[in-house]
Design a protein around this motif. Sequence first.
Motif, PDB file in Angstrom:
ATOM      1  N   ASN A   1      32.816  16.648 -29.504  1.00 49.41           N
ATOM      2  CA  ASN A   1      33.781  17.551 -30.009  1.00 49.41           C
ATOM      3  C   ASN A   1      34.244  18.581 -28.898  1.00 49.41           C
ATOM      4  O   ASN A   1      35.030  19.216 -29.245  1.00 49.41           O
ATOM      5  CB  ASN A   1      32.994  18.311 -31.083  1.00 49.41           C
ATOM      6  CG  ASN A   1      31.596  18.361 -30.437  1.00 49.41           C
ATOM      7  OD1 ASN A   1      31.168  18.609 -29.288  1.00 49.41           O
ATOM      8  ND2 ASN A   1      30.700  18.281 -31.760  1.00 49.41           N
ATOM      9  N   MET A   2      33.720  18.341 -27.741  1.00 49.99           N
ATOM     10  CA  MET A   2      34.632  19.031 -26.726  1.00 49.99           C
ATOM     11  C   MET A   2      35.362  18.097 -25.689  1.00 49.99           C
ATOM     12  O   MET A   2      35.144  16.931 -25.782  1.00 49.99           O
ATOM     13  CB  MET A   2      33.293  19.747 -25.571  1.00 49.99           C
ATOM     14  CG  MET A   2      32.597  20.784 -26.349  1.00 49.99           C
ATOM     15  SD  MET A   2      31.061  21.025 -25.620  1.00 49.99           S
ATOM     16  CE  MET A   2      31.607  21.643 -23.928  1.00 49.99           C
ATOM     17  N   ARG A   3      36.263  18.841 -25.054  1.00 47.83           N
ATOM     18  CA  ARG A   3      37.200  17.942 -24.283  1.00 47.83           C
ATOM     19  C   ARG A   3      36.475  17.750 -22.738  1.00 47.83           C
ATOM     20  O   ARG A   3      36.670  18.568 -21.828  1.00 47.83           O
ATOM     21  CB  ARG A   3      38.510  18.880 -23.802  1.00 47.83           C
ATOM     22  CG  ARG A   3      39.469  17.883 -23.274  1.00 47.83           C
ATOM     23  CD  ARG A   3      40.781  18.505 -23.238  1.00 47.83           C
ATOM     24  NE  ARG A   3      41.402  18.490 -24.431  1.00 47.83           N
ATOM     25  CZ  ARG A   3      42.649  18.659 -24.772  1.00 47.83           C
ATOM     26  NH1 ARG A   3      43.546  18.789 -23.639  1.00 47.83           N
ATOM     27  NH2 ARG A   3      43.274  18.366 -25.927  1.00 47.83           N
ATOM     28  N   MET A   4      35.554  16.640 -23.031  1.00 50.41           N
ATOM     29  CA  MET A   4      34.653  16.488 -21.929  1.00 50.41           C
ATOM     30  C   MET A   4      34.523  15.000 -21.846  1.00 50.41           C
ATOM     31  O   MET A   4      34.533  14.439 -22.779  1.00 50.41           O
ATOM     32  CB  MET A   4      33.260  17.260 -21.955  1.00 50.41           C
ATOM     33  CG  MET A   4      32.228  16.931 -20.942  1.00 50.41           C
ATOM     34  SD  MET A   4      30.649  17.290 -21.779  1.00 50.41           S
ATOM     35  CE  MET A   4      30.364  19.052 -21.289  1.00 50.41           C
ATOM     36  N   LEU A   5      34.564  14.283 -20.659  1.00 49.16           N
ATOM     37  CA  LEU A   5      34.020  13.008 -20.569  1.00 49.16           C
ATOM     38  C   LEU A   5      33.163  12.910 -19.559  1.00 49.16           C
ATOM     39  O   LEU A   5      33.348  13.574 -18.486  1.00 49.16           O
ATOM     40  CB  LEU A   5      35.471  12.124 -20.590  1.00 49.16           C
ATOM     41  CG  LEU A   5      36.307  12.134 -19.407  1.00 49.16           C
ATOM     42  CD1 LEU A   5      36.101  11.041 -18.390  1.00 49.16           C
ATOM     43  CD2 LEU A   5      37.847  11.807 -19.840  1.00 49.16           C
ATOM     44  N   ALA A   6      32.661  11.609 -19.625  1.00 48.91           N
ATOM     45  CA  ALA A   6      31.611  11.271 -18.416  1.00 48.91           C
ATOM     46  C   ALA A   6      32.039   9.885 -17.935  1.00 48.91           C
ATOM     47  O   ALA A   6      32.410   8.895 -18.783  1.00 48.91           O
ATOM     48  CB  ALA A   6      30.078  11.298 -18.833  1.00 48.91           C
TER      49      ALA A   6
END
Lengths: 803, 647
Positions: free
Chosen positions: A218-223
């Motif tokens: 749900n966040m604009r985050m990527l790994a």
Amino acid sequence: MMTGGQSFVSSPPTFSNDGKKLLVCTGFTVSIFSTSTGMKIVELEGGHTDCVTSVIVLPVAMSSSKLMSYCWTSSLDGTICYWDFDSAELINKVNVQLPIHSMVIPNISATGTDKKASNHYAFVSVEDVNISADENKALRGKIQIFNLTNSHRVGGLLAETRNPELLSVSKNGEFLGITNKRKLHIWKIPAKDFRFDEIKKIKLHHTKNLTSLAFHPNMRMLAGGDVTGRILIWIGFGRRKFARNSQIDNGVKDATDDENPGVRGGDDAASCSTWHWHSSAVKFLFFSSDGAYLYSGGKEGVIVVWQLDTGKKKFKPRLGSPLVYFTESPDPSLSCVSCANNRIHILKMPTMEITNSIAGIKLPFPFTVEHKGYRTRVAYEQTNGLVAVLTEDYCVQFYSLFDNHEVSEVQVCKRNFQPVDDVMLYVALVAISDDGSLMGTIDVKLPEESLGELISLKFWMRGSRMAEYSLSTIIYEPHSDAGVSCLAFRPGHGMAVTTSFGGEFKAWVHGSHFKATDQLIQRTGWRCQSVGSYKGKPLSAAAFSADGSVLAIAAETVITLWEPDTNILVAVIGDTHSPITELSFIGKSEYLVSLTHGSKPQLAVWRTSKLGLFWSYKLFAEALSSSRDESQFAVLVLINSPYETNVNEDGVILLFDVENPVPVATWMVKKAKGGSLAFLHANPSFHESEATDGEKPTLLVYVNGDHEYIIFDPHSKDNITCKNTQKSHLNLEEAGRFGYASLYGDLSKSNLKQALVPEITFVPSEKPWETIFSGSSHVLPPLTKLCTTFLASLLEKRPNIDD
Amino acid sequence: MSTGLPNVRDILTAFSPSSDFFAISSGDGRIKIWDAIKGQLQTEFSDFAPSDSSSLLPEPKRGHLSLDYTCMKWVQLERKKKRKTSSSLLVLGTGSGDVLALDVSAGELRWKVNDCHPGGVTAVSYSVFHRCLYTTGADGMVCQIDASTGSMKGRCRSFTKSVSSMAISADGKILAAAAGRLKTFSCSDNKKLEKFSGHPVAVRCMIFSEDGQFILSSGVGERHVAIWKVGGGKKKSASCNLSMDHPAILLDSKKIDNDEKNGEGLAVLAISEIGVCYFWCGNSIEDLHKSQPTRISIFTESKKNLELAIYAAKLLDIPKPSSGQLFVAFGSLVKPSFQKLLVQCGSDIKLDDTKGGVLLPIGSFSISQKGQTIDMKGTVTTLDRANAEDAILPIPKLYAHDKKRKHIMTKSSVDIEKTRADPIGNKTKPQPLDRNVILQRMEDEDTICIEDKLRAAGIVAEKDDPTVESHSTSATSTTLDLYSGGKISVDANISSKKVRAQVSSMSSIDAFKLLEVLISVWKKRSQNSNHILPWIYYILVNHGHFIMSQESSARMLDGLHKMIRLRCSAIGPLLKLSGRFRLIMTQIDKSGNKASSDEHHGGGKAINDDNDDEFDDEDDDTEDEDIDELVYGEDESGSDEDDQDRT
């Protein structure tokens, strides 16, 4: 015809909506397992003709009264299938034409059942087989978009990469990404009305090759994980480009550019941080569904749980094998992890306790050390129809071919296997006697700085149960320092023969003998009966005749025949162009068949009664198996022809009758490298017990390089195209065989004439003048001419010298 | 359960249709599913939640102990349509009258019929033909339940009292139910067909034979299996009784395929209450009646209370008329073992359950008992690098070695041939093919010498001279050292003057002893005779009288003389053969005249009786021997020197 031995870990598995089922890609089918019992419920078969690469379960819509159980599957055969997996029925099929390596349907979650059949767009990562891999910088991987509702391709290419990449999608379907060498490609997919033009793309850069990618739910985050084990977390990626929806990028740069910590080279992300725990490539990254944790894993066999908030780590160690995939179910208390040893563990979630395991045949492991000789890593137990495969964790796994089920595992070396450790030890060879009562293994401890190499030979006796073996004898360094090339059991006798590259072979016998030391202790064990060698040549293969009366040992290019009981050399048959790698007697007949590799590969049939060549082919054969009763044998031939258009089928199984050099039947198979063949007799399966009341047909089993196998009746004339190994039962008239045979030419006729020459040359090998005549036979004049003159010279010369 | 015999009565068992799983419930409401191929526990059910949670209200969980299972059957719903994934159900009846159907592979309850048979379900059977289940219970009713949905399709009353057992024929036409008596019904209209009386007690287990011709049944406490012929007209008594030692709890049968002569061959399997498996087989009912059971039991060596029993068995196949292939589940309840057995009629089988499991006590007790009987199964023989040293067969000579030896031998044989062509010459024929023979011949060549001939002539025999045995080479040298005062060794090239001085300084007894030693040494050829002969000569010269006076000397001298004579005779023919040899001889003659005359002069007294022949010849011969020794005994002298260096 039966297939089996599928890999469960070739593609990530998927949970059903209620979390009670797990959909696993198993070869050409999708198997559905129960998460509570670990047993297979049903199999989706009949849709695909090649390996299934991805499964996407349609999410449940809240309004529906019944659980939806539909899924999309993609396969390397270039089709996408739509299934009802509850009843295992194929509903729809979409043809993509190119092999699909990965598929995602980003906006699948946005569709409800009421909005009936709103368009699903599948993003597929395909391999363009029209472009040859040999071309420099060929971009074979392509990402295409398909409308699954009307089966049409939408728009152009999204990206082109060197190789097809694995697609990742965020949970809400907004973002799509791939790893491409040192870059991440991220696309934003318009959620509402899909139009190809509106797809936007950013790139994120890194200094190392990236291996895995995951989006935060749900966040604009990527790994992203890289090959060195670092995990990079990008936060707020694509704010600039993706935020200005439907606006024309005016090219004005934001002032905040400089303040993005950790972000490389003007990438569109707010910040980037690096976490490091893994020592080798990160194989999977997965954000928990609530977004609080990140799971990562790799070769270490440890699941690392990162708390995103604090960066604290929790571990789930000792999974015993490198990890490949991690999947969470809709039910938050369940998840599963796929291990490289073909095992899926179902984990109970907060505690990560393994509740169930789904295991298949152990997959072949790469030998880290290049060594010759140990080619076959598969043995067959004929009586029960088992295959024994060597595993990376020092075991021999017995797998029931008819039941497609693991039977037992015998640990050869008492060591704990750690995937990250350097390979110090491996089981190199396994052999099982014909009746299955004896097993022999060879394990090799690798030298550290060229010291401490240890080869040990172990003999095992079967216990009361099927495939239960207990250690009987350990022999350290059976051939001093030389490596053991082959281990063969003598049919009907408690005897085995090992051959070594050091040029000697040893016959081992089992029996009880008294050791008269302090007290008389009766010892039942194996001991060396005799030692032999032939001219100090490295011995590469050994075989016993069906009745066990003759032992054939390949000494480089010649075959020596021995009397096993008295250890007397009976005859020598020679000689081939290059060293013999495999040897087998054909049934109960007088014929021997040998395989040679090298620059001049050869498949040769020898007649022991005439001590000469019978016929031969110039073929590169990978495996050989001869039927025990009939005078037939089968070889697995590798096709390395540049003219071969079909890349998939790289092998041919040829069934020969020994009297006739024209093969009885041929089959095209896949993944032939590292494959093996065996004739199985009985069909001891429970299922078939009624069906085969009468005579039990001889079945041929082919285990390919990935340990997938197929069992079929080589004499049946039905033209079935097999599902698993994709073979077409070609008739002899078909072009497949003759195109291929004409490529190499039929050598059999000319060889029949040549057969006479070595026969004469090598029969009187016992003569004392033999050493003087060391040299190729074709260089020397025939011995019949030389013999008398040489003998005369011997007799006359001596007195002259003495005088 | 502390009673000695295992009690298998209360255990419910079922094999899956494909025999790859095994369900067992031991009365505590738990159902364990074992993987019969791997022998491991696959899963365990203790209480069930219905699969369709939306349709039913969540039931109050009463705990697994509230479920009292009375019967269990594993049925296959679809017949061989999709072989691998055919769905199967485990149907259970409870003591409270419910019928449950478990989907084992999915691990969920498929359906449940509540209060189907008030008072308890006693039997469940499945008809493939109708695709429905038949249940019966204490109320005497038979219920027909649709297997896939669990809906009741019909009920009918079969007995007024409690039904204890039920079976349905394979074609689905006849249903047999038994309370005390046994009745058959037609499945289509539920009409009673036949009545069999003969079981005074409740029937515990009952099956139809494969072709539906026979009903096999066994009652509670009855020590036999009764076989009833279906449709056998008036004769309503059992057509055959198979006796057992204990009551049967489980039956199975299989048709034997005959050549349609006898038609109705039958193989019957039963498991008794104490966990022993019985197997009968016969080509006809009469044959079966006469046949003796083959017992399969578990071998337990100790009297401990180990509940080892055979729990379940299934007849898989009848490969031959008098044998059967069984699949049995046996061992302990904690960890059953599974094995496929081939039973031959008449040969009882003792199953060996040595390992109950890694952590179970069964493995340990066998070790603790009886110190003498060491369990050889656990021991592992270990061989190290020198594994080939105790090879049974001799290590065959490598070719390289053979070559060397052959060359040596050819050389020596040529030498021999040169000197004495006749006796050896025929030995060096072209060598035959067989290697063994070559080796043999080589040995022959190796040992062809005078000594052998002497030995063959019986002159040099062990009994002749005990010194041969008593004195080793080193002993000889030490005695010599002793006599010579440690200064002079026999081997050294000592001038004859010194030898004479040494000998003359000796006492006669010492000289006699030395002579004995020297002669034995010479016979043994352990010393160079070139050096020994002067000593013998001087001893004989100086101490001849004393030696002659000794009794034992006569035989010794006689032997010495014979030896000399034999050497003469052996060499004699050679003289005539080689011209070159004669040349050498004349040279020797010239140089050797003096010595020989001396010897003859000295030794003449001892031996002159016998050699009345040519003196010259004898002289020549003695000298000739020396030369012969020179040629022939090179190796030996070399090795002796080595020996002396060592000592």
